[in-house]
Design a protein around this motif. Structure first.
Motif, PDB file in Angstrom:
ATOM      1  N   TYR A  80     -27.358  16.222  18.712  1.00  0.00           N
ATOM      2  CA  TYR A  80     -26.027  16.182  18.391  1.00  0.00           C
ATOM      3  C   TYR A  80     -25.958  15.250  16.873  1.00  0.00           C
ATOM      4  N   ALA A  81     -25.033  15.646  16.229  1.00  0.00           N
ATOM      5  CA  ALA A  81     -25.102  14.893  14.829  1.00  0.00           C
ATOM      6  C   ALA A  81     -23.445  14.574  14.569  1.00  0.00           C
ATOM      7  N   MET A  82     -23.127  13.270  13.936  1.00  0.00           N
ATOM      8  CA  MET A  82     -21.762  13.054  13.718  1.00  0.00           C
ATOM      9  C   MET A  82     -21.492  13.496  12.415  1.00  0.00           C
ATOM     10  N   THR A  83     -20.306  14.133  12.277  1.00  0.00           N
ATOM     11  CA  THR A  83     -19.949  14.653  10.792  1.00  0.00           C
ATOM     12  C   THR A  83     -19.069  13.262  10.126  1.00  0.00           C
ATOM     13  N   PRO A  84     -19.247  12.973   9.059  1.00  0.00           N
ATOM     14  CA  PRO A  84     -18.388  11.826   8.436  1.00  0.00           C
ATOM     15  C   PRO A  84     -16.804  12.063   8.561  1.00  0.00           C
ATOM     16  N   PRO A  85     -15.960  11.277   8.632  1.00  0.00           N
ATOM     17  CA  PRO A  85     -14.537  11.718   8.567  1.00  0.00           C
ATOM     18  C   PRO A  85     -14.326  11.725   7.016  1.00  0.00           C
ATOM     19  N   VAL A  86     -13.053  12.664   7.108  1.00  0.00           N
ATOM     20  CA  VAL A  86     -12.604  13.182   5.689  1.00  0.00           C
ATOM     21  C   VAL A  86     -11.257  12.222   5.273  1.00  0.00           C
ATOM     22  N   THR A  87     -11.493  11.422   4.103  1.00  0.00           N
ATOM     23  CA  THR A  87     -10.344  10.435   4.101  1.00  0.00           C
ATOM     24  C   THR A  87      -9.891  10.819   2.446  1.00  0.00           C
ATOM     25  N   ARG A  88      -8.625  10.260   2.383  1.00  0.00           N
ATOM     26  CA  ARG A  88      -8.107  10.606   0.917  1.00  0.00           C
ATOM     27  C   ARG A  88      -7.485   9.187   0.500  1.00  0.00           C
ATOM     28  N   THR A  89      -7.547   8.769  -0.743  1.00  0.00           N
ATOM     29  CA  THR A  89      -7.046   7.654  -1.031  1.00  0.00           C
ATOM     30  C   THR A  89      -5.581   8.040  -1.713  1.00  0.00           C
ATOM     31  N   VAL A  90      -4.723   7.212  -1.255  1.00  0.00           N
ATOM     32  CA  VAL A  90      -3.039   7.236  -1.684  1.00  0.00           C
ATOM     33  C   VAL A  90      -2.676   5.933  -2.213  1.00  0.00           C
ATOM     34  N   PHE A  91      -1.948   5.716  -3.211  1.00  0.00           N
ATOM     35  CA  PHE A  91      -1.517   4.438  -3.634  1.00  0.00           C
ATOM     36  C   PHE A  91      -0.083   4.147  -2.807  1.00  0.00           C
ATOM     37  N   GLN A  92       0.047   3.032  -2.558  1.00  0.00           N
ATOM     38  CA  GLN A  92       1.220   2.671  -1.690  1.00  0.00           C
ATOM     39  C   GLN A  92       1.872   1.382  -2.280  1.00  0.00           C
ATOM     40  N   GLU A  93       3.203   1.233  -2.530  1.00  0.00           N
ATOM     41  CA  GLU A  93       3.611   0.150  -3.109  1.00  0.00           C
ATOM     42  C   GLU A  93       4.088  -0.906  -1.923  1.00  0.00           C
ATOM     43  N   ILE A  94       3.535  -2.229  -2.061  1.00  0.00           N
ATOM     44  CA  ILE A  94       3.817  -3.016  -0.941  1.00  0.00           C
ATOM     45  C   ILE A  94       4.674  -4.146  -1.603  1.00  0.00           C
ATOM     46  N   VAL A  95       5.635  -4.415  -0.794  1.00  0.00           N
ATOM     47  CA  VAL A  95       6.387  -5.655  -1.260  1.00  0.00           C
ATOM     48  C   VAL A  95       5.561  -6.831  -0.928  1.00  0.00           C
ATOM     49  N   VAL A  96       5.271  -7.437  -2.223  1.00  0.00           N
ATOM     50  CA  VAL A  96       4.646  -8.877  -1.794  1.00  0.00           C
ATOM     51  C   VAL A  96       5.862  -9.837  -1.502  1.00  0.00           C
ATOM     52  N   ARG A  97       6.864 -10.085  -2.507  1.00  0.00           N
ATOM     53  CA  ARG A  97       7.796 -10.741  -2.213  1.00  0.00           C
ATOM     54  C   ARG A  97       9.242  -9.921  -2.243  1.00  0.00           C
ATOM     55  N   ARG A  98      10.127 -10.347  -1.155  1.00  0.00           N
ATOM     56  CA  ARG A  98      11.321  -9.431  -1.178  1.00  0.00           C
ATOM     57  C   ARG A  98      12.242 -10.143  -2.570  1.00  0.00           C
ATOM     58  N   ALA A  99      13.292  -9.226  -2.814  1.00  0.00           N
ATOM     59  CA  ALA A  99      14.312  -9.723  -3.778  1.00  0.00           C
ATOM     60  C   ALA A  99      15.100 -10.692  -3.218  1.00  0.00           C
ATOM     61  N   GLY A 100      15.419 -11.478  -4.027  1.00  0.00           N
ATOM     62  CA  GLY A 100      16.472 -12.407  -3.594  1.00  0.00           C
ATOM     63  C   GLY A 100      17.059 -13.258  -4.903  1.00  0.00           C
ATOM     64  N   TRP A 101      17.873 -14.241  -4.601  1.00  0.00           N
ATOM     65  CA  TRP A 101      18.349 -15.153  -5.430  1.00  0.00           C
ATOM     66  C   TRP A 101      17.515 -16.468  -5.856  1.00  0.00           C
ATOM     67  N   ARG A 102      17.732 -16.964  -6.887  1.00  0.00           N
ATOM     68  CA  ARG A 102      17.446 -18.255  -7.280  1.00  0.00           C
ATOM     69  C   ARG A 102      18.365 -19.004  -8.154  1.00  0.00           C
ATOM     70  N   TRP A 103      18.111 -20.220  -8.116  1.00  0.00           N
ATOM     71  CA  TRP A 103      18.981 -21.269  -9.027  1.00  0.00           C
ATOM     72  C   TRP A 103      18.158 -21.381 -10.235  1.00  0.00           C
ATOM     73  N   GLU A 104      18.715 -21.381 -11.353  1.00  0.00           N
ATOM     74  CA  GLU A 104      18.116 -21.730 -12.725  1.00  0.00           C
ATOM     75  C   GLU A 104      18.816 -22.798 -13.303  1.00  0.00           C
ATOM     76  N   ARG A 105      18.181 -23.881 -13.767  1.00  0.00           N
ATOM     77  CA  ARG A 105      19.040 -24.925 -14.638  1.00  0.00           C
ATOM     78  C   ARG A 105      18.735 -24.650 -15.888  1.00  0.00           C
ATOM     79  N   THR A 106      19.705 -24.689 -16.666  1.00  0.00           N
ATOM     80  CA  THR A 106      19.684 -24.727 -18.197  1.00  0.00           C
ATOM     81  C   THR A 106      20.443 -25.717 -18.684  1.00  0.00           C
TER      82      THR A 106
END
Length: 192
Positions: A80-106
């Protein structure tokens, strides 16, 4: 009167006639004579073993022929032999930081100013492997291995013969005593 001489002769005659067997049997008495018999022999044949019987045992060798035949050197094997799994590479967007508000001083000609600014979400594109087909266990059968091998085959088995040799018998003639001799009393003949 008789004379003495005549009386003597007459008495001698009477005594002599009484002593003689022939004279005794003439008067009507039974008389027997002693007779000797010789030994009686006869010739007989009797078997004599000249040579004793024996038994011979003969053994023959088997007749063997060498034949080539196809033999299995190795039986079939399953692995008996094990066949390797078949995979595929997909690109996924991951939110590193959510959208929000900030205060800016000028700082401007009129002094300090604070403004509320919208901050867009920080998105990162990350490659990701997804499984198309999982690996599986595969049954593999290796065929048997055959070869040619010489094999001795008995065409005729060994045989055993037993020969009985009878004894050699001769006949010899021998004189044997049939009747032992001796003496016997036989009725006497009265003609003496």
């Amino acid at each position: 009167m008789l004379s003495r001489g005549r009386v003597a002769v007459a008495s001698l005659f009477i005594v002599a006639s009484a002593a003689s067997p022939a004279l005794a049997c003439r008067g009507g008495g039974e008389c027997y004579d002693r007779v000797s018999y010789p030994d009686v022999y006869r010739t007989v044949e009797r078997p004599v073993v000249v040579e004793r019987g024996y038994r011979d045992v003969y053994e023959t060798r088997p007749t063997v022929v060498v034949r080539q035949e196809r033999v299995m050197l190795q039986p079939p094997r399953v692995t008996y032999a094990m066949t390797p799994p078949v995979t595929r590479t997909v690109f996924q967007e991951i939110v590193v930081r959510r959208a929000g508000w900030r205060w800016e001083r000028t700082y401007g000609p009129y002094g300090e100013r604070r403004c509320k600014v919208a901050v867009p979400a920080e998105v990162k594109v990350v490659p990701r492997e997804i499984l198309v087909h999982p690996g599986r266990r595969v049954r593999m059968v290796e065929p048997p291995v055959y070869g040619i091998q010489n094999r001795a085959v008995a065409v005729r088995p060994a045989q055993r013969y037993v020969v009985d040799r009878p004894p050699v018998i001769a006949y010899e003639r021998t004189r044997v005593l049939a009747r032992r001799g001796g003496t016997a009393w036989v009725r006497a003949d009265t003609r003496w």
